[in-house]
Scaffold this motif. Structure first.
Motif, PDB file in Angstrom:
ATOM      1  N   PRO A 138      10.380  10.787   1.765  1.00 27.75           N
ATOM      2  CA  PRO A 138       9.406  11.624   2.484  1.00 27.75           C
ATOM      3  C   PRO A 138       7.976  11.387   2.009  1.00 27.75           C
ATOM      4  N   THR A 139       7.051  11.329   2.955  1.00 26.41           N
ATOM      5  CA  THR A 139       5.635  11.197   2.633  1.00 26.41           C
ATOM      6  C   THR A 139       5.054  12.577   2.332  1.00 26.41           C
ATOM      7  N   MET A 140       3.821  12.600   1.823  1.00 28.86           N
ATOM      8  CA  MET A 140       3.176  13.892   1.597  1.00 28.86           C
ATOM      9  C   MET A 140       2.974  14.630   2.913  1.00 28.86           C
ATOM     10  N   ALA A 141       2.724  13.900   3.993  1.00 22.87           N
ATOM     11  CA  ALA A 141       2.586  14.543   5.301  1.00 22.87           C
ATOM     12  C   ALA A 141       3.883  15.235   5.705  1.00 22.87           C
ATOM     13  N   GLU A 145       4.298  19.300   6.447  1.00 22.33           N
ATOM     14  CA  GLU A 145       4.857  19.869   7.673  1.00 22.33           C
ATOM     15  C   GLU A 145       5.758  21.051   7.343  1.00 22.33           C
ATOM     16  N   ARG A 146       6.452  20.957   6.216  1.00 24.73           N
ATOM     17  CA  ARG A 146       7.354  22.035   5.789  1.00 24.73           C
ATOM     18  C   ARG A 146       6.596  23.183   5.133  1.00 24.73           C
ATOM     19  N   TYR A 147       5.480  22.856   4.480  1.00 29.80           N
ATOM     20  CA  TYR A 147       4.702  23.868   3.758  1.00 29.80           C
ATOM     21  C   TYR A 147       3.231  23.780   4.169  1.00 29.80           C
TER      22      TYR A 147
END
Length: 292
Positions: A138-141, A145-147
């Motif tokens: 998973p990327t930081m983006a 999206e989750r937080y």
């Protein structure tokens, strides 16, 4: 909504931060990016201190180790003055002491050792097995999206380094973060760097301070910020074992062997995608409960 500076534009800004102004033979001055931070990022001042030290050494000698202490918080609104002391220039090694000051007081100091290229024994432990590649991490983006409540603090700083967590980032809210025995991330400078090996070493020094202390929190399932702990780097050591490029992916495998007395110890190993061990880091940090 504020959009973070990213990609090559952020990398170019990082290069500007590392491009110190030379005042005389052993005195330099650096700036901090104006991003609203309350204190200078530790990896920044360490990287700048290494730039200063490296500029006083024969370019044929490459840095192989550094040891630094964070003495006081840095003020990002004023320049940082660096003074380099030549400790030794021998046939094979050069040693420098680089001191960073603001307002007439030392905020950080570092000893760094440089060596000519030599042949010798060669071995290293293998990289962790069965680790997903950066394209499958998973990327930081993805995390934001989750937080989305964390997006504003993330957007406030330039994103010169692409960081991809194989586990859970240390800032994920309490209750969503389980204990883990390690913290592993893929990293790379998020653009192209010049070929200068000193710049790559300084960029790696900068990156090595980003997620190392997360491994202390991971052991306990703790988090940074509200509901968790606040922290600061106390000291930092880095050993550079083999040639590398900081703008190519490397795995940062971090663990914590001990925590006590509001201090946590973390160690990390860095591996290229083909499993070559390029560097090792050790850091102790101050970790206190929020509100303590």
């Amino acid at each position: 909504m504020t959009v973070p500076l990213s990609g090559q534009a952020a990398v170019d800004q990082l290069l500007e931060v590392l491009d110190l102004k030379q005042l005389d033979q052993d005195r330099f001055q650096g700036e901090s990016p104006q991003v609203g931070a309350q204190r200078v990022f530790g990896g920044q001042v360490a990287g700048q201190a290494l730039v200063a030290a490296g500029r006083t050494v024969d370019p044929a000698r490459s840095v192989h180790s550094l040891h630094g202490y964070f003495v006081r918080p840095g003020d990002p609104t004023v320049p940082i003055d660096f003074t380099v002391e030549t400790i030794r220039d021998g046939r094979s090694f050069s040693v420098r002491r680089s001191t960073a000051q603001q307002h007439g007081r030392t905020i950080f100091f570092m000893s760094a050792s440089f060596q000519v290229t030599e042949a010798g024994l060669d071995h290293h432990t293998p990289a962790p097995a069965d680790v997903p590649g950066p394209e499958d991490t998973p990327t930081m983006a993805d995390w934001l999206e989750r937080y989305p409540e964390r997006r504003s603090s993330f957007n406030a700083s330039p994103q010169a380094i692409d960081v991809r967590y194989l586990g859970t980032p240390g800032w994920v809210p309490p209750g969503d973060r389980a204990a883990a025995s390690e913290q592993r991330v893929w990293m790379r400078i998020n653009g192209k760097l010049p070929d200068d090996p000193l710049l790559h070493a300084c960029a790696l020094t900068y990156a090595s301070d980003l997620s190392l202390l997360d491994s202390v929190l991971s052991v306990h399932g703790e988090v940074w910020g509200p509901g968790g702990v606040i922290g600061a780097s106390l000291d930092h050591a880095l050993w550079l074992h083999r040639p590398f490029r900081a703008d190519e992916w490397f795995l940062y495998d971090c663990t914590s062997p001990s925590a006590s007395g509001s201090r946590g110890l973390a160690s990390g190993r860095m591996f290229t995608r083909d499993g070559t061990h390029i560097a090792s880091a050790v850091q102790e940090g101050l970790l206190r409960r929020v509100g303590a």
